[in-house]
Scaffold this active site. Structure first.
Site, PDB file in Angstrom:
ATOM      1  N   CYS A 237       0.948  -1.293   0.083  1.00 12.23           N
ATOM      2  CA  CYS A 237       0.013   0.060   0.141  1.00 12.23           C
ATOM      3  C   CYS A 237       0.849   1.354   0.144  1.00 12.23           C
ATOM      4  O   CYS A 237       0.934   1.955   0.714  1.00 12.23           O
ATOM      5  CB  CYS A 237      -0.899   0.072   0.988  1.00 12.23           C
ATOM      6  SG  CYS A 237      -1.914  -1.554   1.553  1.00 12.23           S
ATOM      7  N   GLY A 241       4.694   6.745  -1.510  1.00 14.94           N
ATOM      8  CA  GLY A 241       6.045   6.125  -1.640  1.00 14.94           C
ATOM      9  C   GLY A 241       7.156   6.464  -0.224  1.00 14.94           C
ATOM     10  O   GLY A 241       8.255   6.067  -0.434  1.00 14.94           O
ATOM     11  N   GLY A 242       6.578   7.161   0.592  1.00 13.61           N
ATOM     12  CA  GLY A 242       7.581   7.688   1.736  1.00 13.61           C
ATOM     13  C   GLY A 242       8.305   6.552   2.398  1.00 13.61           C
ATOM     14  O   GLY A 242       9.387   6.577   2.519  1.00 13.61           O
ATOM     15  N   LYS A 243       7.636   5.263   2.658  1.00 12.85           N
ATOM     16  CA  LYS A 243       8.575   4.263   3.283  1.00 12.85           C
ATOM     17  C   LYS A 243       9.085   3.488   2.382  1.00 12.85           C
ATOM     18  O   LYS A 243      10.169   2.899   2.675  1.00 12.85           O
ATOM     19  CB  LYS A 243       7.283   3.425   3.980  1.00 12.85           C
ATOM     20  CG  LYS A 243       6.653   4.115   5.262  1.00 12.85           C
ATOM     21  CD  LYS A 243       5.692   3.082   5.740  1.00 12.85           C
ATOM     22  CE  LYS A 243       5.135   3.669   7.272  1.00 12.85           C
ATOM     23  NZ  LYS A 243       4.185   4.790   6.834  1.00 12.85           N
ATOM     24  N   ASP A 261       0.041   0.115  -5.484  1.00 12.64           N
ATOM     25  CA  ASP A 261      -1.187   0.883  -4.821  1.00 12.64           C
ATOM     26  C   ASP A 261      -2.266   0.719  -5.751  1.00 12.64           C
ATOM     27  O   ASP A 261      -1.945   0.427  -7.077  1.00 12.64           O
ATOM     28  CB  ASP A 261      -0.837   2.329  -4.607  1.00 12.64           C
ATOM     29  CG  ASP A 261      -1.525   2.836  -3.625  1.00 12.64           C
ATOM     30  OD1 ASP A 261      -1.157   2.946  -2.567  1.00 12.64           O
ATOM     31  OD2 ASP A 261      -2.759   3.337  -3.915  1.00 12.64           O
ATOM     32  N   CYS A 366      -1.140   3.900  11.169  1.00 14.90           N
ATOM     33  CA  CYS A 366      -0.917   5.179  11.819  1.00 14.90           C
ATOM     34  C   CYS A 366      -2.313   5.324  12.690  1.00 14.90           C
ATOM     35  O   CYS A 366      -2.731   6.592  12.641  1.00 14.90           O
ATOM     36  CB  CYS A 366      -0.708   6.330  11.128  1.00 14.90           C
ATOM     37  SG  CYS A 366      -1.697   6.646   9.834  1.00 14.90           S
TER      38      CYS A 366
END
Length: 432
Positions: A237, A241-243, A261, A366
């Site tokens: 998911c 794309g930060g992670k 995604d 989160c």
């Protein structure tokens, strides 16, 4: 802008948020772009008032006996900002660009307004939906009040240093050269925390890919998830794309990250970010939302049972990020929460099919709600007996300070305990 004009702008923005149910940051940014007459101090003042109302909406509504954007904004000026009833009413004088003068019933409500006392329900005093109270009690126990107070505060701005481009010390120096002062985050070895405000996207250090905006809690989720050079990793998911970018840096550009995604628009943002970061081991993959039970997953014919690690950064309520998005607490409904739980179970089951024997399935939210966290893992393990949960502590680097997280196999981060957004990380291994 005059103080009255700032107040009216905040009322207009709050009205749009209430009517359209759009995220507050999007509405505030849209107003700022359309209001070129507003200087930086005007934009900051208007934004601060809007977010003050959203953080304190329940107690303001209780104090005023109404929840109209106009009265809530006036109440925030009087009761939260400390201007008092007379000071707030003076701003609504009907002058050009200022709010119209108060009607008698509005004036009476404002004069009588007093913030709820200590014996008021916790959900009113601490500004969260009452229907979530049992979940928060289960999550925090005796720490509920402190954690909910922390969720009303403004979050710091954290940056992740891109180790593909330089060290944390080099990033601090580069930012200081642009008059941006930072300090090391307490826990993340890549984290920097701003000491003030800055337009991050306008900085050379950002444009060059040396830093990315990422909360320290999100960085810690990537750290404990882990990704070694040469591994095959699926970010199921991925969103923007930060992670994926953080994991790519951990892998030193060696191996492969499949960033997936169901939203093409969100996924399209990743590759420009990867290019700026100097990341070469990410490829994107658009996938369909669902697969048929028992059938082959047409989106992953090449990866089923082959991934070393699958990261499931699951769609969730976002309760852990309420410091940054205070309006999200008022958009959440029981029906929406239930839809998240269904999706979480689906993506966990889908991700499990991709993990090789001995590989890892990492579930991240989160969220602070047990029904999205511990309950989802218990349900998954009850159905997938070939997976076992690993203690997060076993994945934590020996040379780093350990987060003050509650005991348990899963890592739970929160503003009070760890100074981060709220995150939940569970690591499961497929049996060999």
């Amino acid at each position: 802008m005059t103080p009255g004009a700032r107040l009216q702008a905040a009322i207009d923005i709050l009205s749009t948020i209430a009517e359209m149910r759009h995220p507050a940051d999007r509405v505030v940014d849209g107003w700022a772009r359309a209001s070129r007459f507003a200087g930086s101090k005007d934009r900051a003042a208007v934004s601060e008032l809007v977010y003050s109302v959203l953080r304190h909406r329940a107690e303001l509504a209780a104090a005023l006996g109404a929840d109209t954007p106009r009265l809530l904004a006036l109440g925030a000026v009087a009761l939260i900002d400390g201007a008092g009833h007379a000071g707030a009413m003076a701003l609504a004088d009907g002058a050009r660009h200022a709010p119209a003068a108060l009607a008698p019933d509005e004036a009476a409500a404002l004069r009588a307004a007093v913030l709820p006392a200590a014996d008021a329900p916790a959900s009113v005093r601490l500004n969260y939906p009452e229907w979530l109270h049992a979940e928060f009690e289960r999550a925090f126990g005796g720490d509920l009040e402190a954690e909910m107070v922390a969720l009303m505060e403004r979050a710091p701005t954290d940056l992740r240093v891109n180790l593909l481009k330089g060290t944390r010390e080099a990033a601090m120096e580069a930012l200081a050269a642009e008059n941006v002062e930072t300090e090391s985050c307490p826990l993340s070895p890549w984290g920097l925390r701003l000491k003030g405000r800055a337009n991050i996207t306008g900085l050379k250090a950002f444009r060059d890919g040396l830093v990315e905006v990422q909360d320290e809690g999100s960085q810690l989720a990537c750290l404990v998830a882990g990704a070694a050079p040469g591994e095959q990793v699926v970010d199921l998911c991925a969103g923007g794309g930060g992670k994926s970018l953080a994991l790519a840096a951990l892998m030193g550009n060696r191996g492969q990250i499949h960033a997936c995604d169901t939203d093409r628009r969100r996924l399209a943002k990743l590759m420009p970010r990867a290019q700026r970061a100097g990341t070469r081991n990410i490829q994107t993959r658009f996938i369909k939302p669902h697969i048929l039970p028992g059938g082959a997953d047409a989106d992953f014919p090449d990866l089923e049972g082959k991934a070393d690690s699958v990261l499931v950064d699951a769609p969730c309520s976002g309760t852990g990020a309420w410091r940054r998005s205070p309006d999200a607490r008022w958009r959440l409904t029981p029906e929406l929460l239930e839809s998240y739980r269904v999706t979480q179970a689906e993506v966990l089951a889908r991700g499990a099919r991709l993990v090789r024997p001995g590989g890892r399935l990492v579930y991240v939210t989160c969220s602070l709600l047990p029904s999205e966290n511990e309950d989802r893992i218990a349900g998954f393990l009850g159905q997938c007996e070939d997976f076992v949960q690993l203690p997060w502590q076993a994945r934590w680097p020996d040379d780093l300070p350990v987060p003050h997280a509650p005991p348990g196999l899963a890592l739970r981060l929160s503003p009070v305990r760890c100074g981060t957004d709220g995150f939940f990380v569970a690591i499961m291994q497929r049996k060999t």
